[in-house]
Design a protein around this motif. Structure first.
Motif, PDB file in Angstrom:
ATOM      1  N   LEU A 123       0.950  -1.253  -0.075  1.00 57.28           N
ATOM      2  CA  LEU A 123       0.153   0.038  -0.042  1.00 57.28           C
ATOM      3  C   LEU A 123       0.894   1.357   0.107  1.00 57.28           C
ATOM      4  O   LEU A 123       0.529   2.323  -0.678  1.00 57.28           O
ATOM      5  N   GLU A 124       1.937   1.142   0.828  1.00 59.20           N
ATOM      6  CA  GLU A 124       2.868   2.602   0.617  1.00 59.20           C
ATOM      7  C   GLU A 124       3.446   2.694  -0.736  1.00 59.20           C
ATOM      8  O   GLU A 124       3.443   3.639  -1.292  1.00 59.20           O
ATOM      9  N   ALA A 125       3.658   1.415  -1.398  1.00 61.20           N
ATOM     10  CA  ALA A 125       4.394   1.256  -2.904  1.00 61.20           C
ATOM     11  C   ALA A 125       3.686   2.089  -3.910  1.00 61.20           C
ATOM     12  O   ALA A 125       3.845   2.572  -4.651  1.00 61.20           O
ATOM     13  N   ILE A 126       1.991   2.169  -3.448  1.00 64.25           N
ATOM     14  CA  ILE A 126       1.127   2.778  -4.439  1.00 64.25           C
ATOM     15  C   ILE A 126       0.789   4.190  -3.947  1.00 64.25           C
ATOM     16  O   ILE A 126      -0.301   4.611  -4.229  1.00 64.25           O
ATOM     17  N   GLY A 127       1.403   4.681  -2.944  1.00 65.51           N
ATOM     18  CA  GLY A 127       0.993   6.006  -2.438  1.00 65.51           C
ATOM     19  C   GLY A 127       0.084   6.385  -1.130  1.00 65.51           C
ATOM     20  O   GLY A 127      -0.344   7.263  -0.913  1.00 65.51           O
ATOM     21  N   ILE A 180      -2.162  -0.018 -15.886  1.00 62.74           N
ATOM     22  CA  ILE A 180      -2.680  -0.061 -14.771  1.00 62.74           C
ATOM     23  C   ILE A 180      -2.675   0.984 -13.816  1.00 62.74           C
ATOM     24  O   ILE A 180      -1.448   1.458 -13.756  1.00 62.74           O
ATOM     25  N   LEU A 181      -3.849   1.685 -13.202  1.00 66.56           N
ATOM     26  CA  LEU A 181      -3.517   2.682 -12.502  1.00 66.56           C
ATOM     27  C   LEU A 181      -3.931   2.275 -10.917  1.00 66.56           C
ATOM     28  O   LEU A 181      -5.251   1.759 -10.540  1.00 66.56           O
ATOM     29  N   GLU A 182      -3.084   2.398  -9.851  1.00 65.10           N
ATOM     30  CA  GLU A 182      -3.218   2.196  -8.869  1.00 65.10           C
ATOM     31  C   GLU A 182      -3.113   3.230  -7.636  1.00 65.10           C
ATOM     32  O   GLU A 182      -2.375   4.068  -7.740  1.00 65.10           O
ATOM     33  N   GLY A 183      -3.793   3.026  -6.400  1.00 63.45           N
ATOM     34  CA  GLY A 183      -3.335   3.769  -5.597  1.00 63.45           C
ATOM     35  C   GLY A 183      -4.000   5.152  -5.576  1.00 63.45           C
ATOM     36  O   GLY A 183      -5.034   5.667  -6.485  1.00 63.45           O
ATOM     37  N   PRO A 184      -4.200   6.286  -4.460  1.00 61.37           N
ATOM     38  CA  PRO A 184      -5.043   7.196  -4.188  1.00 61.37           C
ATOM     39  C   PRO A 184      -4.581   8.417  -5.505  1.00 61.37           C
ATOM     40  O   PRO A 184      -5.412   9.247  -5.767  1.00 61.37           O
ATOM     41  N   ASP A 185      -3.144   8.295  -5.653  1.00 60.74           N
ATOM     42  CA  ASP A 185      -2.974   9.079  -6.891  1.00 60.74           C
ATOM     43  C   ASP A 185      -2.856   8.534  -8.391  1.00 60.74           C
ATOM     44  O   ASP A 185      -2.414   9.097  -9.305  1.00 60.74           O
TER      45      ASP A 185
END
Length: 537
Positions: A186-190, A473-478
């Motif tokens: 999860l840190e990895a994707i922001g 693929i788009l991941e995370g809050p940003d």
């Protein structure tokens, strides 16, 4: 310990870069790599304590003779590996007897590393954070063995009984049952610290207090909850309890403070035989576990404090009894390799074991796969400690330097090529690459079969979109964007950690009878049982 991506002035930045686990300051290592485990520590693997010929003390002349070898030890390591910069400090009998820098802060420049050069120290942050929390324990704000639920209900894990009974000591000793990889992805994707800690409740636990699993975000939770009990933030707690009173003026748990330092070492990875400052690492989300930056002068003051039971220059800064608790073994981190050999243990943010001569060692290493490797080793019985910082990816250099020096100091000789020993141990530090099935040369479906939004509660929304002639693929809050590479049929891959090109992430679509994907399995999140995301549009 690898993960992340956001754009910076140097391009893609892997955020969740590998962070090494404890026990690295000996001849075997533990790494959380992409999830934890490994082999931990003893100056000779599988060794048995040998008290015969074992000095009870070291005199100044012995230590001086060993520090006189450090230029050669460090020089040999740098020449053979090419690591751009190294800094070393040695403490003995409450004195800093050596502090020196070698090489350059950035391989593309000429600015020299010195004893004031600030490095990112990665998982060496853990014993520092343990020292900070020991300070609060000494004040009576919390107790190591106090259930965190008695102070707050702001943090929970998947098992309500564990949430009610887990203590600060459980979180700092990696024995809550939380899988080592949990939160790293999860840190990895922001995601930020608060959101990562909130989502840990969704991850299935291993048996409580019976399972060692090196967890960055388990320890981060322990630090964050201690700060909450003290009525402040983690960063402010570390500053007020340890850094300021100990005179550690170049040390911080804030990444912005590191970036603001003029005399700082950049991270380096080896690409095609050349050490390159290709990436940056912003570890604020896991600051208690891996976010501290410091120099060897400050860290020597910290080692002096530890070896003096919390005192520094005559002032009691950290309670000595709390430090004893923090360095007392709590769980086996590495079983003995051979019959009669020595196991490794994890204390509270510390690895601890008995070496081949029968000395108890406290140690912890740290590393980012994007370009940092560090270690600290203390032998309290000899009132001796060493810290080694480097600005290169983890290949065993700081551990080799520390072991060579300590053997020189204790025995007057060096019995083995520690750089070779450690190089072999680090060869498999990231584990095995993902094994993809053999291709059947089946083409992918039309993009429309895959394009859409997929979700689960842990990962959140993930979007698959058309990206030029392919998909991303788009991941995370940003919405971090990763181009997908087709492997076979409905299976794709992407490079989540560009510094580790041989370790792709797989993306496998489940396609319904109408030819449209209904779900996707992403291997990075599958490590903690959260890899399946269901299509929602």
């Amino acid at each position: 310990m690898a993960q992340v991506r956001t754009m910076t002035r140097r391009g893609v930045r892997p955020l969740g870069a590998v962070v090494l686990a404890a026990g690295l300051a000996m001849t075997a290592c533990t790494t959380d790599g992409t999830g934890g485990g490994g082999n931990a520590a003893g100056t000779t693997p599988g060794s048995t304590p040998a008290a015969e010929g074992r000095p009870a003390t070291l005199d100044a002349a012995q230590v001086e003779a060993a520090t006189g070898q450090l230029d050669a030890i460090v020089g040999d390591a740098m020449e053979r590996t090419g690591v751009p910069g190294v800094a070393v400090a040695v403490v003995h009998d409450d004195q800093v007897v050596f502090a020196k820098g070698y090489g350059v802060r950035n391989a593309e420049g000429t600015d020299a590393v010195d004893a004031q050069t600030v490095f990112q120290i990665a998982s060496m942050s853990k014993p520092i954070s343990s020292t900070v929390v020991s300070g609060e324990v000494g004040k009576g704000t919390i107790a190591w063995e106090e259930p965190v639920s008695e102070q707050t209900d702001s943090f929970e894990l998947a098992d309500p009984w564990v949430s009610e009974h887990m203590t600060y000591a459980d979180l700092f000793s990696m024995r809550t049952g939380l899988p080592g990889a949990a939160g790293n992805e999860l840190e990895a994707i922001g995601y930020d610290r608060a959101e990562i800690l909130r989502r840990l409740r969704l991850v299935e636990l291993a048996p409580f207090r019976d399972t060692y699993s090196y967890s960055n975000f388990g320890l981060t939770a322990g630090g964050e909850l201690a700060a909450e009990a003290a009525g402040t933030t983690w960063e402010e707690l570390a500053e007020s309890v340890l850094f300021e009173p100990a005179g550690m003026t170049s040390t911080s748990a804030r990444h912005d403070d590191f970036v603001a330092r003029d005399n700082r070492a950049d991270l380096h990875v080896e690409i095609g035989g050349t050490w390159t400052p290709a990436f940056e690492r912003l570890p604020d989300a896991q600051a208690p576990a891996g976010g501290v930056s410091s120099n060897v002068e400050d860290l020597a003051r910290w080692i002096r404090l530890l070896l003096a039971d919390g005192k520094l220059d005559g002032e009691q800064i950290i309670d000595g009894d709390a430090l004893v608790d923090a360095t007392t073994p709590r769980i086996v981190s590495r079983p003995a390799a051979v019959l009669g050999g020595q196991p490794g243990f994890y204390a509270l943010g510390w690895s601890t074991e008995t070496d081949a001569l029968g000395y108890r060692r406290l140690n912890h290493s740290g590393a980012f796969s994007v370009g940092a490797a560090t270690t600290a080793v203390l032998i309290p019985e000899l009132d001796l400690g060493i810290v080694v910082l480097t600005n290169g990816m983890p290949i065993g250099v700081p551990e080799a330097i520390a072991d060579a020096f300590l053997e020189q100091a204790i025995t007057g000789t060096t019995s083995q090529d520690y750089l070779d020993v450690w190089g072999q141990r680090f060869a498999n530090i990231y584990g095995e690459p993902l094994e993809l099935p053999a291709t059947t040369n089946t083409p992918a479906r039309d993009d429309a079969a895959y394009v859409g939004t997929y979700t689960n509660e842990y990962v959140g929304d993930v979007e698959v979109v058309v990206d030029g002639d392919g998909l991303a693929i788009l991941e995370g809050p940003d919405k971090m964007r990763f181009p997908l590479e087709h492997h076979d049929a409905d299976l794709f891959t992407y490079a989540q950690s560009p510094e580790l090109p041989d370790f792709p992430t797989s993306v496998a679509f489940t396609v319904g009878p109408d030819g449209v994907a209904t779900a996707v399995e992403i291997s990075t999140f599958a490590d903690v049982g959260q890899g399946t995301l269901t299509r929602v549009n």
